[in-house]
Design an enzyme around this catalytic site. Structure first.
Site, PDB file in Angstrom:
ATOM      1  N   PHE A   1       0.545  -1.202   0.115  1.00 55.92           N
ATOM      2  CA  PHE A   1       0.034  -0.068   0.074  1.00 55.92           C
ATOM      3  C   PHE A   1       1.003   1.180   0.071  1.00 55.92           C
ATOM      4  O   PHE A   1       0.817   2.058  -0.738  1.00 55.92           O
ATOM      5  CB  PHE A   1      -1.033  -0.083   1.240  1.00 55.92           C
ATOM      6  N   ASP A   2       1.726   1.385   0.940  1.00 50.65           N
ATOM      7  CA  ASP A   2       2.628   2.449   0.995  1.00 50.65           C
ATOM      8  C   ASP A   2       3.907   2.318   0.608  1.00 50.65           C
ATOM      9  O   ASP A   2       4.751   1.577   1.358  1.00 50.65           O
ATOM     10  CB  ASP A   2       2.680   2.991   2.364  1.00 50.65           C
ATOM     11  N   LYS A   3       4.330   2.182  -0.541  1.00 55.02           N
ATOM     12  CA  LYS A   3       5.592   1.874  -1.079  1.00 55.02           C
ATOM     13  C   LYS A   3       6.927   2.758  -0.675  1.00 55.02           C
ATOM     14  O   LYS A   3       7.950   2.155  -1.021  1.00 55.02           O
ATOM     15  CB  LYS A   3       5.383   1.663  -2.798  1.00 55.02           C
TER      16      LYS A   3
ATOM     17  N   SER B   1       7.613  -2.760  -1.484  1.00 60.12           N
ATOM     18  CA  SER B   1       9.025  -2.976  -1.573  1.00 60.12           C
ATOM     19  C   SER B   1       9.625  -1.655  -1.922  1.00 60.12           C
ATOM     20  O   SER B   1       9.163  -1.202  -2.987  1.00 60.12           O
ATOM     21  CB  SER B   1       9.030  -4.058  -2.436  1.00 60.12           C
TER      22      SER B   1
ATOM     23  N   ASN C   1      -2.632  -7.970  -9.287  1.00 59.00           N
ATOM     24  CA  ASN C   1      -1.949  -6.876  -9.397  1.00 59.00           C
ATOM     25  C   ASN C   1      -0.779  -7.476 -10.224  1.00 59.00           C
ATOM     26  O   ASN C   1      -0.201  -8.367  -9.762  1.00 59.00           O
ATOM     27  CB  ASN C   1      -1.466  -5.988  -8.146  1.00 59.00           C
TER      28      ASN C   1
ATOM     29  N   PHE D   1       6.976  -3.730  -8.515  1.00 61.69           N
ATOM     30  CA  PHE D   1       7.968  -3.136  -7.392  1.00 61.69           C
ATOM     31  C   PHE D   1       8.179  -1.602  -8.102  1.00 61.69           C
ATOM     32  O   PHE D   1       9.238  -1.189  -8.381  1.00 61.69           O
ATOM     33  CB  PHE D   1       9.572  -3.631  -7.702  1.00 61.69           C
TER      34      PHE D   1
ATOM     35  N   VAL E   1      11.235 -11.898  -1.671  1.00 60.67           N
ATOM     36  CA  VAL E   1      12.068 -12.721  -2.908  1.00 60.67           C
ATOM     37  C   VAL E   1      10.744 -13.713  -3.394  1.00 60.67           C
ATOM     38  O   VAL E   1      10.843 -14.756  -4.065  1.00 60.67           O
ATOM     39  CB  VAL E   1      12.936 -13.981  -2.384  1.00 60.67           C
TER      40      VAL E   1
ATOM     41  N   SER F   1       7.662 -12.122  -4.937  1.00 62.45           N
ATOM     42  CA  SER F   1       6.609 -11.290  -5.768  1.00 62.45           C
ATOM     43  C   SER F   1       6.589 -12.014  -7.195  1.00 62.45           C
ATOM     44  O   SER F   1       7.576 -12.110  -7.924  1.00 62.45           O
ATOM     45  CB  SER F   1       7.043  -9.678  -6.083  1.00 62.45           C
TER      46      SER F   1
ATOM     47  N   ASN G   1       5.594 -10.503  -9.949  1.00 57.59           N
ATOM     48  CA  ASN G   1       5.730  -9.813 -11.025  1.00 57.59           C
ATOM     49  C   ASN G   1       7.054  -9.066 -11.257  1.00 57.59           C
ATOM     50  O   ASN G   1       7.201  -8.148 -12.092  1.00 57.59           O
ATOM     51  CB  ASN G   1       4.801  -8.479 -10.411  1.00 57.59           C
ATOM     52  N   THR G   2       8.128  -9.770 -10.886  1.00 58.40           N
ATOM     53  CA  THR G   2       9.433  -9.350 -11.347  1.00 58.40           C
ATOM     54  C   THR G   2      10.076 -10.697 -11.669  1.00 58.40           C
ATOM     55  O   THR G   2      10.247 -11.648 -10.926  1.00 58.40           O
ATOM     56  CB  THR G   2      10.298  -8.845  -9.951  1.00 58.40           C
TER      57      THR G   2
ATOM     58  N   LYS H   1      10.070 -12.857   3.135  1.00 55.01           N
ATOM     59  CA  LYS H   1       8.418 -13.192   2.720  1.00 55.01           C
ATOM     60  C   LYS H   1       8.397 -14.198   1.593  1.00 55.01           C
ATOM     61  O   LYS H   1       9.133 -14.049   0.479  1.00 55.01           O
ATOM     62  CB  LYS H   1       8.036 -11.981   2.391  1.00 55.01           C
TER      63      LYS H   1
ATOM     64  N   SER I   1       1.620 -15.058   3.613  1.00 56.12           N
ATOM     65  CA  SER I   1       2.315 -15.307   2.345  1.00 56.12           C
ATOM     66  C   SER I   1       2.039 -14.158   1.347  1.00 56.12           C
ATOM     67  O   SER I   1       1.479 -13.204   1.777  1.00 56.12           O
ATOM     68  CB  SER I   1       2.037 -16.668   1.667  1.00 56.12           C
ATOM     69  N   ASN I   2       2.750 -14.124   0.313  1.00 60.37           N
ATOM     70  CA  ASN I   2       2.603 -13.087  -0.819  1.00 60.37           C
ATOM     71  C   ASN I   2       1.463 -13.421  -1.715  1.00 60.37           C
ATOM     72  O   ASN I   2       0.669 -14.541  -1.039  1.00 60.37           O
ATOM     73  CB  ASN I   2       3.938 -13.056  -1.646  1.00 60.37           C
TER      74      ASN I   2
ATOM     75  N   TYR J   1      -4.345  -6.393   3.736  1.00 64.29           N
ATOM     76  CA  TYR J   1      -4.042  -4.972   2.598  1.00 64.29           C
ATOM     77  C   TYR J   1      -5.214  -5.076   1.607  1.00 64.29           C
ATOM     78  O   TYR J   1      -6.018  -4.072   1.657  1.00 64.29           O
ATOM     79  CB  TYR J   1      -2.707  -5.492   1.802  1.00 64.29           C
TER      80      TYR J   1
END
Length: 630
Positions: free
Chosen positions: A301-303, A323, A348, A352, A429, A431, A433-434, A479, A507-508, A581
């Site tokens: 939320f607050d990156k 992150s 989403n 990052f 390690v 996510s 999306n990367t 995480k 978890s993520n 979240y």
């Protein structure tokens, strides 16, 4: 002559300036009509009767003046008035009118009447040339409008002086009339009503907030509870997210006062009992780190560390930012966030997006200074108890362009730069999306990253003893994803123990899609799925990891938490703390006190004295049943 009071009654309650203008216009009306419009006056029936009294004479022309101006307004309302000579092919008539003044400045309108010359008509077969432009009117020092002269020569059209006065009077009258009518419209009345209500609501709310009353918290949270879903439905997911960050960054958020440890709240047994029951101590095997309650905000939320103060104020037990990547990066192309509203879920693929370490460092330092000043003020005031400050976690990521061989250095850099301003660090390690990031969860890659970050942390703690930023501890967590199989979980547990990691967040988001998600219109979007569909899966992995480690490694449960009951299930499965979240994105700030109260009531209902008693309860009970069976 119209009096000032009559003018105000006729045109409505306007400003004193407009009222005085209107009165002055009517006070000069007799001059303008008689002297400025000589030929028209001669042709009128009333002007051929000099025996009529001044009052009747003026009243007649006043009515004609109203009628003419009303006609002009209907024709030319909303347009600028321009002087123009009429085009005609008919013979022109020229007249010379001589008016004898009565010597009192009224243009001979008082007493003896006037004498008009007979018009002389000249005809021609061809149209006359256009008349020359009229001379500019001479301004009267008292009224600001054109004054009439004793003798005027004009065409059969109105004289320049009369036209100027008529236009000025008409424009003022028209503007005042239109303004008066607009003020009386229903929409204007509605706006006034809304404005008045907003004013009184602001005054009332300001009084409550200034008084630091628990009632103010009730009002604030109810207000946000009403408006948050509206904005959520009117805006796309990322726009609503950015709006929420902006509001919190600018101080527009509710404040939790009901759980503060002060005489006012301690008089309420329920507040005092809830505060004591939800407090979590000795987390991460660290007696120096305590949490006001186990409900925290997950990373995402607050990156960029913009909302920490607000998140603490609304009652979160801890706040995790990020992150954060070493260098700024935009993330993946838009659109990259998709709601599955019917399933209380979100997909989403932010990737990052981050403003980088340097910007986050500045904001974290500002927040630390604010907290230090607040604690110092509490120490100086003997009557005020030292507040329990919600810890701050910093979630570390790597840039998309950073190769796997340099990943460990990237995470270690984040720990060195941001560690002094954090209460715990998280290595992300997991996510989806990367590209290639989840490969770092495996084997030697994970061990190398964890070891380098722990070494950077230890060096930071050693050097901080020589500075004002002395830190007694700085837990490091990792995480992981919920899509890890049993073999992968064992490898992670082994790496965590070997590197002496202090905790694990489980978890993520997940890349798997159940049938309900696949049937949704946004269910096929690429990215990580969060929300209710992840709850069962993430809780099962949490319980499994707690069993593998025997409860020796503190865990943070994350994924699909919407209620206090959900939070308690995570705690009983082995979580010491719980993060949310997606539910916060849907419900807004009002979710936080609601989940805490529901958790408090659930703990009481099941007979737990505090959160610590409930940690891993389901796993421990299962072991006891197995032991009794054998």
């Amino acid at each position: 002559m119209m009096s000032r009071g009559a003018a105000r009654a006729f045109f409505g309650k306007k400003s004193s300036f407009f009222s005085s203008v209107v009165v002055r216009v009517f006070s000069e009306e007799a001059k303008t009509v008689v002297a400025g419009r000589g030929s028209d006056v001669v042709s009128s029936n009333a002007c051929r009767r000099p025996h009529r009294c001044h009052h009747h004479h003026h009243h007649h022309h006043q009515k004609r003046w109203y009628a003419n101006n009303a006609k002009n307004r209907r024709k030319k309302q909303g347009k600028s008035l321009k002087r123009s000579a009429p085009k005609t092919t008919t013979p022109t008539t020229t007249s010379t009118t001589t008016t004898t003044s009565g010597g009192n400045g009224n243009g001979g309108a008082v007493g003896g009447g006037f004498t008009a010359a007979k018009p002389t008509t000249t005809s021609s077969s061809s149209p006359p040339p256009p008349p020359p432009p009229p001379p500019p009117p001479r301004a009267n020092a008292n009224t600001g409008f054109a004054a009439s002269s004793a003798t005027s020569t004009s065409k059969t059209t109105a004289s320049p002086i009369a036209s100027s006065s008529s236009i000025g009077s008409s424009s003022i009258s028209s503007s005042i009339s239109s303004s008066s009518s607009s003020n009386q419209s229903p929409s204007s009345s509605l706006l006034k009503t809304i404005g008045a209500l907003s004013f009184f609501a602001s005054v009332g709310y300001g009084s409550l907030r200034y008084a630091d009353s628990p009632l103010a918290s009730d009002v604030e949270f109810k207000t946000f509870e009403f408006f948050a879903p509206i904005f959520s439905r009117l805006m796309d997911a990322e726009s609503a997210h950015n709006l929420g960050v902006t509001l919190f960054a600018n101080g527009l958020y509710p404040t939790e006062r009901r759980e503060r440890d002060n005489d006012r709240n301690n008089g309420n047994v329920e507040y005092r009992e809830m505060r004591e029951m939800l407090r979590v101590t000795n987390v991460f095997n660290n007696a120096n780190l305590s949490f006001p309650n186990p409900i925290g905000l997950a990373a995402g939320f607050d990156k960029d560390a913009k909302t920490i103060q607000g998140m603490r104020a609304i009652g979160f037990g801890f706040v995790e930012i990020g992150s954060v990547t070493p260098q700024p990066q935009d993330g993946n192309p838009k659109p990259r966030v998709f709601r599955l509203r019917e399933l209380d879920a979100v997909i989403n693929r932010y990737g990052f997006n981050s403003e980088g370490i340097d910007r986050a460092k500045v904001r974290l330092k500002e927040e630390e200074n604010r907290v230090m000043n607040m604690v110092k003020a509490a120490d100086e005031n003997e009557e005020e108890k030292e507040p329990i400050i919600a810890p701050i976690g910093v979630n570390l990521g790597k840039n998309k362009t950073t190769p796997e061989s340099e990943a460990a250095k990237s995470y270690a850099l984040g720990a060195t730069e941001l560690g002094p301003y954090a209460d715990y660090l998280v290595i992300n390690v997991s996510s989806p999306n990367t590209p290639g990031l989840r490969d770092l969860q495996k084997g030697s890659s994970l061990v190398r990253i964890l070891r380098d970050v722990v070494q950077a942390r230890d060096q930071l703690l050693l050097s901080s003893k020589k500075t004002e930023l002395s830190k007694k501890s700085l837990p490091v967590l990792v995480k992981i994803a919920p899509d890890v199989d049993e073999k992968g979980l064992k490898e992670i547990a082994k790496a965590v123990k070997k590197a002496k990691i202090d905790g694990v967040i489980i978890s993520n988001t997940t890349v798997e899609r159940n049938d309900q998600v696949q049937q949704h219109e946004n269910g096929q979007e690429i990215g990580g799925l969060s929300g209710k569909p992840v709850f069962e899966k993430s809780t099962a992995v949490l319980r499994q990891f707690y069993e593998l480690t025997g409860g020796s490694i503190p865990l943070v449960g994350c994924g699909g938490v919407f209620t206090g009951e959900d939070a308690l299930k995570k705690i009983k499965a082995g979580a010491s703390l719980v993060q949310l979240y997606t539910s916060f994105a849907y419900v807004g700030p009002a979710l936080v006190p609601r989940v805490k109260r529901e958790l408090y009531e659930a703990l009481k209902r099941e007979g737990f004295k505090n959160v610590n008693e409930a940690i891993g309860y389901d796993v421990k009970r299962k072991k006891r049943k197995s032991f009794m069976f054998f």
